[in-house]
Design a protein around this motif. Structure first.
Motif, mmCIF file in Angstrom:
data_model
loop_
_atom_site.group_PDB
_atom_site.id
_atom_site.type_symbol
_atom_site.label_atom_id
_atom_site.label_comp_id
_atom_site.label_asym_id
_atom_site.label_seq_id
_atom_site.Cartn_x
_atom_site.Cartn_y
_atom_site.Cartn_z
ATOM 1 N N ASP A 1 -2.546 72.899 77.231
ATOM 2 C CA ASP A 1 -3.538 71.774 76.543
ATOM 3 C C ASP A 1 -3.706 70.820 78.134
ATOM 4 N N ILE A 2 -4.684 69.801 77.189
ATOM 5 C CA ILE A 2 -4.956 68.826 78.510
ATOM 6 C C ILE A 2 -4.439 68.152 77.259
ATOM 7 N N THR A 3 -3.350 67.186 78.753
ATOM 8 C CA THR A 3 -3.547 65.811 77.396
ATOM 9 C C THR A 3 -3.660 64.251 77.782
ATOM 10 N N ILE A 4 -4.684 63.701 77.801
ATOM 11 C CA ILE A 4 -5.214 62.484 77.955
ATOM 12 C C ILE A 4 -4.292 61.597 78.695
ATOM 13 N N THR A 5 -4.045 60.819 79.371
ATOM 14 C CA THR A 5 -3.028 59.958 80.127
ATOM 15 C C THR A 5 -3.577 58.360 80.043
ATOM 16 N N THR A 6 -3.900 57.917 79.370
ATOM 17 C CA THR A 6 -4.343 55.968 79.098
ATOM 18 C C THR A 6 -2.595 54.921 79.622
ATOM 19 N N LEU A 7 -4.147 53.872 79.761
ATOM 20 C CA LEU A 7 -3.076 52.209 79.371
ATOM 21 C C LEU A 7 -3.838 51.390 78.529
ATOM 22 N N ILE A 8 -2.878 51.429 77.860
ATOM 23 C CA ILE A 8 -3.552 49.933 76.611
ATOM 24 C C ILE A 8 -2.640 48.461 76.858
ATOM 25 N N THR A 9 -3.164 47.973 76.553
ATOM 26 C CA THR A 9 -3.116 46.161 75.810
ATOM 27 C C THR A 9 -3.176 46.071 74.585
ATOM 28 N N SER A 10 -2.446 44.682 74.481
ATOM 29 C CA SER A 10 -2.974 45.232 72.401
ATOM 30 C C SER A 10 -4.191 45.006 72.266
ATOM 31 N N ASP A 11 -4.693 44.088 73.378
ATOM 32 C CA ASP A 11 -6.655 43.747 72.774
ATOM 33 C C ASP A 11 -7.741 45.144 73.076
ATOM 34 N N ARG A 12 -7.099 46.018 73.101
ATOM 35 C CA ARG A 12 -7.717 47.456 73.926
ATOM 36 C C ARG A 12 -7.238 48.373 71.902
ATOM 37 N N PHE A 13 -6.668 47.770 71.493
ATOM 38 C CA PHE A 13 -6.622 49.195 70.223
ATOM 39 C C PHE A 13 -7.613 49.420 69.611
ATOM 40 N N GLN A 14 -8.818 48.444 69.768
ATOM 41 C CA GLN A 14 -9.793 49.666 68.465
ATOM 42 C C GLN A 14 -9.908 50.323 69.286
ATOM 43 N N VAL A 15 -10.522 50.409 70.995
ATOM 44 C CA VAL A 15 -11.473 51.376 71.790
ATOM 45 C C VAL A 15 -9.843 52.476 71.717
ATOM 46 N N PHE A 16 -9.014 51.923 71.855
ATOM 47 C CA PHE A 16 -8.148 53.021 72.268
ATOM 48 C C PHE A 16 -8.008 53.786 70.771
ATOM 49 N N ALA A 17 -8.472 53.409 69.194
ATOM 50 C CA ALA A 17 -8.851 53.596 68.361
ATOM 51 C C ALA A 17 -9.325 54.838 68.173
ATOM 52 N N ARG A 18 -10.337 54.393 69.164
ATOM 53 C CA ARG A 18 -11.810 55.565 68.815
ATOM 54 C C ARG A 18 -11.607 56.700 69.846
ATOM 55 N N LEU A 19 -10.885 56.625 70.701
ATOM 56 C CA LEU A 19 -10.508 57.846 72.005
ATOM 57 C C LEU A 19 -10.174 59.336 70.650
ATOM 58 N N VAL A 20 -8.908 58.817 70.102
ATOM 59 C CA VAL A 20 -8.310 59.320 69.692
ATOM 60 C C VAL A 20 -8.812 59.766 68.141
ATOM 61 N N GLU A 21 -10.030 59.573 68.044
ATOM 62 C CA GLU A 21 -9.975 60.196 66.631
ATOM 63 C C GLU A 21 -11.454 61.405 67.436
#
Length: 309
Positions: free
Chosen positions: A35-55
């Motif tokens: 499979d292909i894992t998305i590797t990325t990095l975040i800080t707490s101010d990017r939680f909303q856009v990260f949740a969007r990526l996950v979904e």
């Protein structure tokens, strides 16, 4: 070897002291190795856009979360817990690795952490503000020629990156095109353009005119690679060089990762049916300008060293 000793050695060129905690949250899903894992990095101010990526992705994600030690660490951990427990997709697909220190934007260190602890053979190095418009993951896994190239560790597959030319139009991801047929008229009308077109060397090795004209299913090789090229790519996790960790802040960091891959013998290929679009947001322009100036000098030194290896 203890985990703390391993981590201290693996990231010994990064700023210290840092507390690195792999798998602070670990996905419950067992992933297929191919499979292909998305590797990325975040800080707490990017939680909303990260949740969007996950979904949106519905597949394995390995994310490095940086928490500033000088702020309220427990508040950030509480917010992370709320985020992680808010969605079944989070608990199924997402591995979270913590970095707690007082050093901002050690971006390449954070990228390396996410890649090191990915649990599949292949990864996609992605910046969090990009929206996945197409299902590249299924297309790659269904294609024997692409998978055969990935298995060698000598190929990276590019998803061309775009952005809306009017800032506000690029903030509503629900209006983004989800296939190439819908994208092309927006390109023609100049509503959408190559990402960061003012800095052409960052992405024009992709050869966007060739992308526009490519037939469905076509994959073409990047033939005019340049050191500032910084596309978003899928590649084999084990084999290609790691990102150079001397870079701190904006400018040159991702280009350095990819340039060293290129010099190691990795060839870059463009997936002509697939693309990403940037979810526009405001930048810290003053900070970015200062950090780019500093990193430009570091990058010149890096290029000389890397070419002599």
């Amino acid at each position: 070897m203890s985990e703390s000793l391993f981590v201290s050695k693996a990231f010994s060129s990064s700023y210290t002291p840092s507390t690195i905690i792999p798998y602070f949250y670990r996905a419950s899903q067992d992933f297929e190795k191919e499979d292909i894992t998305i590797t990325t990095l975040i800080t707490s101010d990017r939680f909303q856009v990260f949740a969007r990526l996950v979904e949106r992705y519905q597949g394995p994600i390995s994310v490095t979360l940086h928490i500033d030690r000088t702020t309220h660490v427990q508040d950030s951990l509480d917010a992370l817990h709320s985020l992680y427990s808010s969605s079944l997709s989070m608990s199924l697909f997402v591995d979270v690795h913590l970095v707690i220190d007082s050093f901002d934007r050690q971006l390449n260190t954070w990228r390396n952490i996410a890649r090191l602890f990915a649990r599949t053979d292949y990864v996609m190095m992605l910046d969090i503000d990009f929206y996945l418009c197409t299902n590249f993951r299924s297309a790659i896994r269904r294609s024997k020629p692409i998978m055969d190239k990935l298995k060698t560790g000598q190929a990276a597959f590019v998803l061309p990156a775009f952005e809306y030319t009017v800032h506000n139009e690029g903030t509503d991801y629900t209006a983004f095109p989800l296939d190439k047929a819908t994208l092309l008229p927006l390109i023609k009308s100049k509503k959408i353009a190559m990402f960061h077109s003012a800095w052409e060397v960052g992405h024009n090795s992709t050869d966007y005119e060739k992308f526009y004209a490519a037939k469905p299913g076509e994959v073409y090789k990047v033939t005019q690679y340049q050191p500032a090229y910084e596309p978003y790519v899928v590649f084999k996790a084990d084999g290609p060089p790691w990102c150079d960790e001397r870079f701190v802040g904006y400018g040159g960091n991702k280009a350095a990762c990819l340039y060293e891959m290129y010099l190691s013998g990795v060839s870059f290929y463009v997936l002509s049916d697939h693309f990403l679009i940037h979810q526009n947001h405001l930048y810290q322009e003053k900070v970015r300008k200062q950090e780019r100036k500093f990193n430009r000098r570091i990058y010149n030194e890096f290029k000389e060293e890397t070419c002599l290896k």
